[in-house]
Motif scaffolding. Sequence first.
Motif, PDB file in Angstrom:
ATOM      1  N   ARG A 169      -8.488  12.006  -7.945  1.00  0.00           N
ATOM      2  CA  ARG A 169      -9.741  13.411  -7.298  1.00  0.00           C
ATOM      3  C   ARG A 169     -10.171  12.851  -5.694  1.00  0.00           C
ATOM      4  O   ARG A 169     -10.150  14.002  -4.725  1.00  0.00           O
ATOM      5  N   GLN A 170     -10.561  11.253  -5.662  1.00  0.00           N
ATOM      6  CA  GLN A 170     -10.988  10.555  -4.439  1.00  0.00           C
ATOM      7  C   GLN A 170     -10.242  11.240  -3.108  1.00  0.00           C
ATOM      8  O   GLN A 170     -10.956  11.772  -2.368  1.00  0.00           O
ATOM      9  N   VAL A 171      -9.024  10.916  -3.467  1.00  0.00           N
ATOM     10  CA  VAL A 171      -7.762  11.003  -2.583  1.00  0.00           C
ATOM     11  C   VAL A 171      -7.967  12.590  -1.957  1.00  0.00           C
ATOM     12  O   VAL A 171      -8.480  13.393  -1.007  1.00  0.00           O
TER      13      VAL A 171
ATOM     14  N   LEU B 258       1.930  -3.993  -7.535  1.00  0.00           N
ATOM     15  CA  LEU B 258       3.106  -3.036  -7.866  1.00  0.00           C
ATOM     16  C   LEU B 258       2.426  -2.547  -6.150  1.00  0.00           C
ATOM     17  O   LEU B 258       1.349  -3.180  -5.923  1.00  0.00           O
ATOM     18  N   HIS B 259       3.453  -1.858  -5.914  1.00  0.00           N
ATOM     19  CA  HIS B 259       2.973  -1.594  -4.738  1.00  0.00           C
ATOM     20  C   HIS B 259       1.487  -0.350  -4.512  1.00  0.00           C
ATOM     21  O   HIS B 259       1.121   0.331  -5.355  1.00  0.00           O
ATOM     22  N   TYR B 260       1.094  -0.110  -3.049  1.00  0.00           N
ATOM     23  CA  TYR B 260       0.004   0.161  -3.479  1.00  0.00           C
ATOM     24  C   TYR B 260      -0.558   0.785  -1.651  1.00  0.00           C
ATOM     25  O   TYR B 260      -0.567   0.011  -0.903  1.00  0.00           O
ATOM     26  N   ASP B 261      -1.080   1.890  -2.188  1.00  0.00           N
ATOM     27  CA  ASP B 261      -1.345   2.716  -1.411  1.00  0.00           C
ATOM     28  C   ASP B 261      -3.057   3.283  -0.760  1.00  0.00           C
ATOM     29  O   ASP B 261      -2.471   4.088  -2.126  1.00  0.00           O
ATOM     30  N   LEU B 262      -3.218   3.304  -0.421  1.00  0.00           N
ATOM     31  CA  LEU B 262      -4.579   4.027  -0.993  1.00  0.00           C
ATOM     32  C   LEU B 262      -5.043   5.653  -0.885  1.00  0.00           C
ATOM     33  O   LEU B 262      -5.262   6.426  -2.364  1.00  0.00           O
ATOM     34  N   ARG B 263      -3.802   6.011   0.170  1.00  0.00           N
ATOM     35  CA  ARG B 263      -3.614   7.636  -0.560  1.00  0.00           C
ATOM     36  C   ARG B 263      -2.356   7.979  -1.556  1.00  0.00           C
ATOM     37  O   ARG B 263      -2.673   8.806  -1.752  1.00  0.00           O
ATOM     38  N   GLU B 264      -1.554   7.282  -2.108  1.00  0.00           N
ATOM     39  CA  GLU B 264      -0.702   7.514  -2.604  1.00  0.00           C
ATOM     40  C   GLU B 264      -0.613   6.602  -3.755  1.00  0.00           C
ATOM     41  O   GLU B 264      -0.136   7.350  -4.952  1.00  0.00           O
TER      42      GLU B 264
ATOM     43  N   ARG C 136     -18.550   2.601  -7.079  1.00  0.00           N
ATOM     44  CA  ARG C 136     -18.664   1.296  -5.964  1.00  0.00           C
ATOM     45  C   ARG C 136     -19.504   2.070  -4.608  1.00  0.00           C
ATOM     46  O   ARG C 136     -20.462   2.926  -4.778  1.00  0.00           O
ATOM     47  N   THR C 137     -19.526   1.026  -3.807  1.00  0.00           N
ATOM     48  CA  THR C 137     -20.608   1.454  -2.715  1.00  0.00           C
ATOM     49  C   THR C 137     -20.179   3.042  -1.461  1.00  0.00           C
ATOM     50  O   THR C 137     -20.568   4.397  -2.217  1.00  0.00           O
ATOM     51  N   MET C 138     -18.536   3.197  -1.530  1.00  0.00           N
ATOM     52  CA  MET C 138     -18.482   4.598  -1.019  1.00  0.00           C
ATOM     53  C   MET C 138     -17.435   5.304  -1.680  1.00  0.00           C
ATOM     54  O   MET C 138     -16.574   5.412  -1.546  1.00  0.00           O
ATOM     55  N   TYR C 139     -16.705   4.260  -3.042  1.00  0.00           N
ATOM     56  CA  TYR C 139     -15.718   5.331  -3.659  1.00  0.00           C
ATOM     57  C   TYR C 139     -16.105   4.736  -5.765  1.00  0.00           C
ATOM     58  O   TYR C 139     -16.846   3.992  -5.911  1.00  0.00           O
TER      59      TYR C 139
ATOM     60  N   GLU D 172      -9.186  14.294   0.905  1.00  0.00           N
ATOM     61  CA  GLU D 172      -8.469  15.192   2.775  1.00  0.00           C
ATOM     62  C   GLU D 172      -8.919  16.530   2.359  1.00  0.00           C
ATOM     63  O   GLU D 172      -9.376  16.746   3.581  1.00  0.00           O
ATOM     64  N   ASP D 173      -9.712  16.713   1.651  1.00  0.00           N
ATOM     65  CA  ASP D 173     -10.467  18.270   2.106  1.00  0.00           C
ATOM     66  C   ASP D 173     -11.562  18.302   2.263  1.00  0.00           C
ATOM     67  O   ASP D 173     -11.214  19.286   3.231  1.00  0.00           O
ATOM     68  N   THR D 174     -12.250  17.358   2.350  1.00  0.00           N
ATOM     69  CA  THR D 174     -12.957  17.316   3.394  1.00  0.00           C
ATOM     70  C   THR D 174     -12.771  16.934   4.925  1.00  0.00           C
ATOM     71  O   THR D 174     -13.446  17.400   5.757  1.00  0.00           O
ATOM     72  N   ALA D 175     -11.973  15.867   5.219  1.00  0.00           N
ATOM     73  CA  ALA D 175     -11.093  15.771   6.418  1.00  0.00           C
ATOM     74  C   ALA D 175     -10.203  17.318   6.976  1.00  0.00           C
ATOM     75  O   ALA D 175     -10.864  17.957   8.241  1.00  0.00           O
TER      76      ALA D 175
END
Length: 173
Positions: A123-125, A99-105, A20-23, A129-132
């Motif tokens: 891997r995206q998360v 289902l529960h949805y959380d972008l990070r978890e 997608r565009t950013m992910y 996180e590594d970039t941050a």
Amino acid sequence: MAPTLFEVQPKPGDLIEIERTMYSHWAVYIGNNEVVHLLPPGEDLLSMMDSSCAVVRRQRLSAVAPLGFRVNNLLDGKYAPRRRDVIVAEACKLLGRTLHYDLREYNCEHFATSLRYGKRESRQVKEAEDTALALGAVAAVALGAAFFAALLSGEGETKEKEREKRNRQGRRY
């Protein structure tokens, strides 16, 4: 350009990555040009960040990835994949569930990897996180350097002022 179904034939249980565009969006191929995937109410990043639930859906791969996709069994070197029939059966059991949805978890990549490997990872998360963390470290070093430079600059100004004061005092006498 990413391959289409005409160029690559995934096998049931394969992980499908759709850029997608950013992910990247992730799905599990179940055969017959169909995938099972986890979809929050909207596919734009803002609605994903706002959403706390998502629905497990079955759709045609050509509809989900009209511009192409890639088979990306990204963790095969780290974990043994489950049997293909088990992956497909588990995916189909979840159809229609919210289902529960959380972008990070727990996002679509966590969903797909949990079906294939029995372990949820994104891997995206991890990369985000590594970039941050890296950006935070760079910012901390830059702030530390600026503070040290200001400290040295201030120390130099203080010594210069003291020297001038002594010189003025020496001239008075």
